[in-house]
Design an enzyme around this catalytic site. Structure first.
Site, PDB file in Angstrom:
ATOM      1  N   ARG A  48       0.842  -1.182   0.000  1.00 18.64           N
ATOM      2  CA  ARG A  48       0.000   0.000   0.000  1.00 18.64           C
ATOM      3  C   ARG A  48       0.888   1.246   0.000  1.00 18.64           C
ATOM      4  O   ARG A  48       2.015   1.226   0.481  1.00 18.64           O
ATOM      5  CB  ARG A  48      -0.952   0.011   1.199  1.00 18.64           C
ATOM      6  CG  ARG A  48      -0.357  -0.463   2.516  1.00 18.64           C
ATOM      7  CD  ARG A  48      -1.422  -0.646   3.561  1.00 18.64           C
ATOM      8  NE  ARG A  48      -1.923   0.643   4.003  1.00 18.64           N
ATOM      9  CZ  ARG A  48      -1.365   1.379   4.956  1.00 18.64           C
ATOM     10  NH1 ARG A  48      -0.300   0.988   5.569  1.00 18.64           N
ATOM     11  NH2 ARG A  48      -1.880   2.529   5.313  1.00 18.64           N
ATOM     12  N   ARG A  67      -3.446  10.566   1.433  1.00 17.00           N
ATOM     13  CA  ARG A  67      -4.292  11.258   2.406  1.00 17.00           C
ATOM     14  C   ARG A  67      -4.957  12.442   1.734  1.00 17.00           C
ATOM     15  O   ARG A  67      -4.262  13.254   1.131  1.00 17.00           O
ATOM     16  CB  ARG A  67      -3.354  11.775   3.473  1.00 17.00           C
ATOM     17  CG  ARG A  67      -3.828  11.590   4.855  1.00 17.00           C
ATOM     18  CD  ARG A  67      -2.792  12.175   5.772  1.00 17.00           C
ATOM     19  NE  ARG A  67      -2.127  11.171   6.562  1.00 17.00           N
ATOM     20  CZ  ARG A  67      -1.015  11.415   7.239  1.00 17.00           C
ATOM     21  NH1 ARG A  67      -0.436  12.595   7.183  1.00 17.00           N
ATOM     22  NH2 ARG A  67      -0.488  10.473   7.980  1.00 17.00           N
ATOM     23  N   ARG A 105      19.376  -5.772   3.768  1.00 14.13           N
ATOM     24  CA  ARG A 105      19.785  -4.618   2.959  1.00 14.13           C
ATOM     25  C   ARG A 105      20.615  -3.738   3.878  1.00 14.13           C
ATOM     26  O   ARG A 105      20.357  -3.664   5.080  1.00 14.13           O
ATOM     27  CB  ARG A 105      18.573  -3.808   2.459  1.00 14.13           C
ATOM     28  CG  ARG A 105      17.786  -4.456   1.362  1.00 14.13           C
ATOM     29  CD  ARG A 105      18.481  -4.477   0.018  1.00 14.13           C
ATOM     30  NE  ARG A 105      18.731  -3.149  -0.543  1.00 14.13           N
ATOM     31  CZ  ARG A 105      19.632  -2.915  -1.505  1.00 14.13           C
ATOM     32  NH1 ARG A 105      20.382  -3.899  -1.980  1.00 14.13           N
ATOM     33  NH2 ARG A 105      19.779  -1.693  -1.982  1.00 14.13           N
ATOM     34  N   ARG A 121      18.380   9.983   1.012  1.00 12.09           N
ATOM     35  CA  ARG A 121      17.894  11.005   1.948  1.00 12.09           C
ATOM     36  C   ARG A 121      19.058  11.831   2.473  1.00 12.09           C
ATOM     37  O   ARG A 121      20.199  11.358   2.502  1.00 12.09           O
ATOM     38  CB  ARG A 121      17.263  10.364   3.194  1.00 12.09           C
ATOM     39  CG  ARG A 121      16.249   9.300   2.933  1.00 12.09           C
ATOM     40  CD  ARG A 121      15.377   9.081   4.134  1.00 12.09           C
ATOM     41  NE  ARG A 121      16.050   8.462   5.283  1.00 12.09           N
ATOM     42  CZ  ARG A 121      15.457   8.181   6.427  1.00 12.09           C
ATOM     43  NH1 ARG A 121      14.184   8.490   6.596  1.00 12.09           N
ATOM     44  NH2 ARG A 121      16.113   7.613   7.415  1.00 12.09           N
ATOM     45  N   GLU A 158      22.334   9.433   3.057  1.00 10.38           N
ATOM     46  CA  GLU A 158      22.079   8.010   3.236  1.00 10.38           C
ATOM     47  C   GLU A 158      22.082   7.312   1.879  1.00 10.38           C
ATOM     48  O   GLU A 158      21.287   7.665   1.005  1.00 10.38           O
ATOM     49  CB  GLU A 158      20.689   7.865   3.861  1.00 10.38           C
ATOM     50  CG  GLU A 158      20.650   7.019   5.099  1.00 10.38           C
ATOM     51  CD  GLU A 158      19.261   7.021   5.704  1.00 10.38           C
ATOM     52  OE1 GLU A 158      19.072   7.763   6.682  1.00 10.38           O
ATOM     53  OE2 GLU A 158      18.375   6.312   5.192  1.00 10.38           O
ATOM     54  N   TYR A 218      11.769  -6.788  11.088  1.00  7.15           N
ATOM     55  CA  TYR A 218      11.832  -5.342  11.241  1.00  7.15           C
ATOM     56  C   TYR A 218      10.929  -4.941  12.403  1.00  7.15           C
ATOM     57  O   TYR A 218       9.726  -5.198  12.383  1.00  7.15           O
ATOM     58  CB  TYR A 218      11.425  -4.569   9.975  1.00  7.15           C
ATOM     59  CG  TYR A 218      11.550  -3.089  10.270  1.00  7.15           C
ATOM     60  CD1 TYR A 218      12.776  -2.456  10.159  1.00  7.15           C
ATOM     61  CD2 TYR A 218      10.473  -2.365  10.755  1.00  7.15           C
ATOM     62  CE1 TYR A 218      12.929  -1.120  10.521  1.00  7.15           C
ATOM     63  CE2 TYR A 218      10.618  -1.031  11.124  1.00  7.15           C
ATOM     64  CZ  TYR A 218      11.845  -0.419  10.994  1.00  7.15           C
ATOM     65  OH  TYR A 218      12.001   0.892  11.368  1.00  7.15           O
ATOM     66  N   ASP A 264       9.905  -1.678  14.874  1.00 11.11           N
ATOM     67  CA  ASP A 264      10.062  -0.306  15.324  1.00 11.11           C
ATOM     68  C   ASP A 264      10.415  -0.332  16.813  1.00 11.11           C
ATOM     69  O   ASP A 264      10.194  -1.337  17.493  1.00 11.11           O
ATOM     70  CB  ASP A 264       8.763   0.490  15.096  1.00 11.11           C
ATOM     71  CG  ASP A 264       8.724   1.117  13.710  1.00 11.11           C
ATOM     72  OD1 ASP A 264       9.810   1.459  13.190  1.00 11.11           O
ATOM     73  OD2 ASP A 264       7.628   1.265  13.143  1.00 11.11           O
TER      74      ASP A 264
HETATM   75  P1  FAD Z   1      19.847  -3.303  18.132  1.00 12.69           P
HETATM   76  O1  FAD Z   1      19.543  -1.895  18.432  1.00 12.69           O
HETATM   77  O2  FAD Z   1      20.455  -3.635  16.829  1.00 12.69           O
HETATM   78  O3  FAD Z   1      20.783  -3.874  19.288  1.00 12.69           O
HETATM   79  C1  FAD Z   1      21.436  -5.128  19.205  1.00 12.69           C
HETATM   80  C2  FAD Z   1      22.800  -4.993  19.846  1.00 12.69           C
HETATM   81  O4  FAD Z   1      23.394  -6.296  19.956  1.00 12.69           O
HETATM   82  C3  FAD Z   1      23.783  -4.158  19.040  1.00 12.69           C
HETATM   83  O5  FAD Z   1      24.267  -3.087  19.817  1.00 12.69           O
HETATM   84  C4  FAD Z   1      24.899  -5.144  18.687  1.00 12.69           C
HETATM   85  O6  FAD Z   1      26.191  -4.562  18.698  1.00 12.69           O
HETATM   86  C5  FAD Z   1      24.770  -6.180  19.781  1.00 12.69           C
HETATM   87  N1  FAD Z   1      25.319  -7.490  19.419  1.00 12.69           N
HETATM   88  C6  FAD Z   1      25.025  -8.230  18.332  1.00 12.69           C
HETATM   89  N2  FAD Z   1      25.749  -9.375  18.343  1.00 12.69           N
HETATM   90  C7  FAD Z   1      26.510  -9.351  19.465  1.00 12.69           C
HETATM   91  C8  FAD Z   1      27.457 -10.246  20.025  1.00 12.69           C
HETATM   92  N3  FAD Z   1      27.778 -11.401  19.448  1.00 12.69           N
HETATM   93  N4  FAD Z   1      28.058  -9.926  21.200  1.00 12.69           N
HETATM   94  C9  FAD Z   1      27.762  -8.717  21.802  1.00 12.69           C
HETATM   95  N5  FAD Z   1      26.879  -7.850  21.318  1.00 12.69           N
HETATM   96  C10 FAD Z   1      26.242  -8.148  20.160  1.00 12.69           C
HETATM   97  N6  FAD Z   1      12.364   2.443  14.738  1.00 12.69           N
HETATM   98  C11 FAD Z   1      11.480   3.396  15.082  1.00 12.69           C
HETATM   99  O7  FAD Z   1      10.615   3.173  15.945  1.00 12.69           O
HETATM  100  N7  FAD Z   1      11.522   4.644  14.493  1.00 12.69           N
HETATM  101  C12 FAD Z   1      12.454   4.958  13.546  1.00 12.69           C
HETATM  102  O8  FAD Z   1      12.470   6.074  13.034  1.00 12.69           O
HETATM  103  C13 FAD Z   1      13.397   3.947  13.161  1.00 12.69           C
HETATM  104  N8  FAD Z   1      14.333   4.208  12.230  1.00 12.69           N
HETATM  105  C14 FAD Z   1      15.183   3.219  11.832  1.00 12.69           C
HETATM  106  C15 FAD Z   1      16.116   3.489  10.845  1.00 12.69           C
HETATM  107  C16 FAD Z   1      16.971   2.503  10.403  1.00 12.69           C
HETATM  108  C17 FAD Z   1      17.974   2.808   9.320  1.00 12.69           C
HETATM  109  C18 FAD Z   1      16.879   1.199  10.953  1.00 12.69           C
HETATM  110  C19 FAD Z   1      17.743   0.086  10.450  1.00 12.69           C
HETATM  111  C20 FAD Z   1      15.974   0.923  11.959  1.00 12.69           C
HETATM  112  C21 FAD Z   1      15.117   1.926  12.420  1.00 12.69           C
HETATM  113  N9  FAD Z   1      14.221   1.699  13.464  1.00 12.69           N
HETATM  114  C22 FAD Z   1      13.319   2.672  13.802  1.00 12.69           C
HETATM  115  C23 FAD Z   1      14.199   0.411  14.183  1.00 12.69           C
HETATM  116  C24 FAD Z   1      15.103   0.403  15.445  1.00 12.69           C
HETATM  117  O9  FAD Z   1      16.439   0.633  15.053  1.00 12.69           O
HETATM  118  C25 FAD Z   1      14.954  -0.939  16.153  1.00 12.69           C
HETATM  119  O10 FAD Z   1      13.646  -1.091  16.627  1.00 12.69           O
HETATM  120  C26 FAD Z   1      15.878  -1.144  17.369  1.00 12.69           C
HETATM  121  O11 FAD Z   1      17.186  -0.747  17.117  1.00 12.69           O
HETATM  122  C27 FAD Z   1      15.885  -2.610  17.753  1.00 12.69           C
HETATM  123  O12 FAD Z   1      16.556  -2.807  18.963  1.00 12.69           O
HETATM  124  P2  FAD Z   1      17.271  -4.177  19.235  1.00 12.69           P
HETATM  125  O13 FAD Z   1      17.682  -4.147  20.657  1.00 12.69           O
HETATM  126  O14 FAD Z   1      16.448  -5.317  18.767  1.00 12.69           O
HETATM  127  O15 FAD Z   1      18.547  -4.200  18.238  1.00 12.69           O
END
Ligand code: FAD
Length: 363
Positions: A169, A173, A246, A277, A297, A345, A347
């Site tokens: 989609r 708006r 990606r 961007r 970016e 993915y 948020d």
């Molecule tokens: P992460 O933040 O990736 O944390 C995982 C951590 O584990 C990392 O620090 C990594 O170093 C660590 N790790 C991995 N393997 C190991 C290992 N073997 N030993 C030790 N440490 C390790 N969400 C929104 O709500 N709004 C937004 O505007 C938004 N923008 C985004 C833009 C981009 C480009 C991307 C990619 C994502 C975006 N998100 C956004 C999503 C958001 O980034 C995620 O929801 C969030 O980061 C997920 O948290 P997490 O703890 O699962 O993972």
């Protein structure tokens, strides 16, 4: 055992779990292989500006419980995401709304906009590729100026070669409303994201530059249970092959001007500009610093070893993930979570909700 929980990853999933476990009297050790906390939400201070190091992060949610939860650790400002598109120097509001249509066609009423879109949608009932799908959703003009080039840069392929399911989609708006999100709550943490993580992890032992997988045996032996938020395929030595992502490449620059583009986010929607961007970080927090920091970016193909940004949840990768998830379910005392642990993915609000959910089950 020295710890009740060893938490791998200091992103939102790991940090929220660690906070809640600690509040319940559990002893936790958090490790992260990066040199900072915050995972992908980490912000670094440059010229007094909080720079979003791994891509722009805007907090938005309709989940009141998550909103109340995270507000214990920060106040949010009143930032509303109102990105603009730059198509060869023409500026359009996003998401597609009456301001966009008025600029495109010189019209002023919803009825006029609807009639133009309808006349351009064609009669495609079974779109064979992304191009046909997008035109059938928003018509030719919006597709050509605002969707085509951007999407082709994102995927590195022409829209006529991309599968239609990528775009299910395209929100249109018929009001003069530039708010990108339709969630109830939205904002940027006052003081940047890193400060939120400092508060979440206050009083909890954290070891940085510590890769769990490189020192698995001794770290595993230190705790009863492990919360693992790293890549699930890496945990199992890619035994079924790597899951696809990606990636993105960022080019960050400090500029000697107080205001470069007048908006936090500008999308470049033509095919020729190589980046998708430009983020001007100060505008997330209404900054009045004399200089500015911008990040271009660039979408990038991903290969093993690159920073994994976006999961590619097509049939092939989802099936591969299902095999890893089966293996993960057999790991005694290890719980996989977060965007990398669940290959999904997420948020920020969803990842917080998911961590709180696991807390409810384990604590
Ligand atoms: P992460 O933040 O990736 O944390 C995982 C951590 O584990 C990392 O620090 C990594 O170093 C660590 N790790 C991995 N393997 C190991 C290992 N073997 N030993 C030790 N440490 C390790 N969400 C929104 O709500 N709004 C937004 O505007 C938004 N923008 C985004 C833009 C981009 C480009 C991307 C990619 C994502 C975006 N998100 C956004 C999503 C958001 O980034 C995620 O929801 C969030 O980061 C997920 O948290 P997490 O703890 O699962 O993972």
């Amino acid at each position: 055992m020295k710890y009740d929980y060893l938490i791998v990853g200091a992103g939102f999933f790991g940090a929220v779990f660690a906070r809640e476990a600690t509040a319940k009297g559990k002893k936790c050790l958090v490790v992260d292989r990066r040199n900072h906390i915050g995972g992908n939400c980490y912000t670094e201070t440059v010229e007094g500006i909080h720079v979003h190091k791994y891509g722009a992060h805007i907090f938005h949610t309709s989940d009141k419980a998550v909103w109340n939860y995270i507000n214990q650790f920060t106040e949010f400002n009143n930032f509303i995401n109102t990105p603009v598109a730059n198509y060869k120097g023409e500026i359009y509001n996003l998401p597609f709304n009456m301001n966009t249509f008025s600029r495109l066609w010189g019209i002023s009423t919803p009825a006029e906009a609807k009639a133009i879109i309808e006349s351009q949608r064609g009669a495609v009932t079974d779109p064979k590729n992304l191009e046909e799908q997008a035109i059938s959703l928003v018509g030719k003009d919006i597709y050509e100026k605002l969707v085509k080039g951007y999407t082709e840069k994102q995927w590195g392929r022409s829209c006529s070669e991309l599968p239609s399911f990528i775009i299910r989609r395209l929100p249109v708006r018929f009001t003069y409303n530039n708010n990108y999100f339709s969630d109830r709550y939205q904002g940027i943490p006052e003081g940047g994201y890193t400060a939120v993580f400092e508060r979440l992890l206050e009083g909890i032992e954290v070891r940085l530059n510590c890769d769990y997988l490189k020192d698995r045996e001794s770290l595993r032996a230190m705790a009863d249970r492990v919360i693992y938020t790293g890549p699930i395929d890496e945990y199992f030595g890619y035994c079924y092959g790597p899951l696809q992502f990606r990636s993105l490449r960022f080019e960050t620059e400090i500029l000697d001007t107080d205001n470069y583009q007048g908006s936090a986010v500008v999308n470049y929607t033509d095919r020729e500009t190589p980046f998708t961007r430009i983020i001007e970080h100060k505008h997330f927090e209404f900054g009045a610093q004399p200089k500015t920091v911008i990040t271009r970016e660039y979408p990038a193909d991903w290969s093993l070893g690159d920073e994994p940004y976006y999961t590619v949840n097509d049939e092939k990768n989802n099936a591969l993930y299902a095999r890893y998830a089966e293996k993960a379910a057999e790991e005694q005392g290890v719980y996989f979570g977060g965007r990398l642990g669940e290959y999904k993915y997420y948020d920020m609000d969803k990842v917080i909700a998911s961590a709180l959910d696991l807390c409810g089950k384990l604590l």
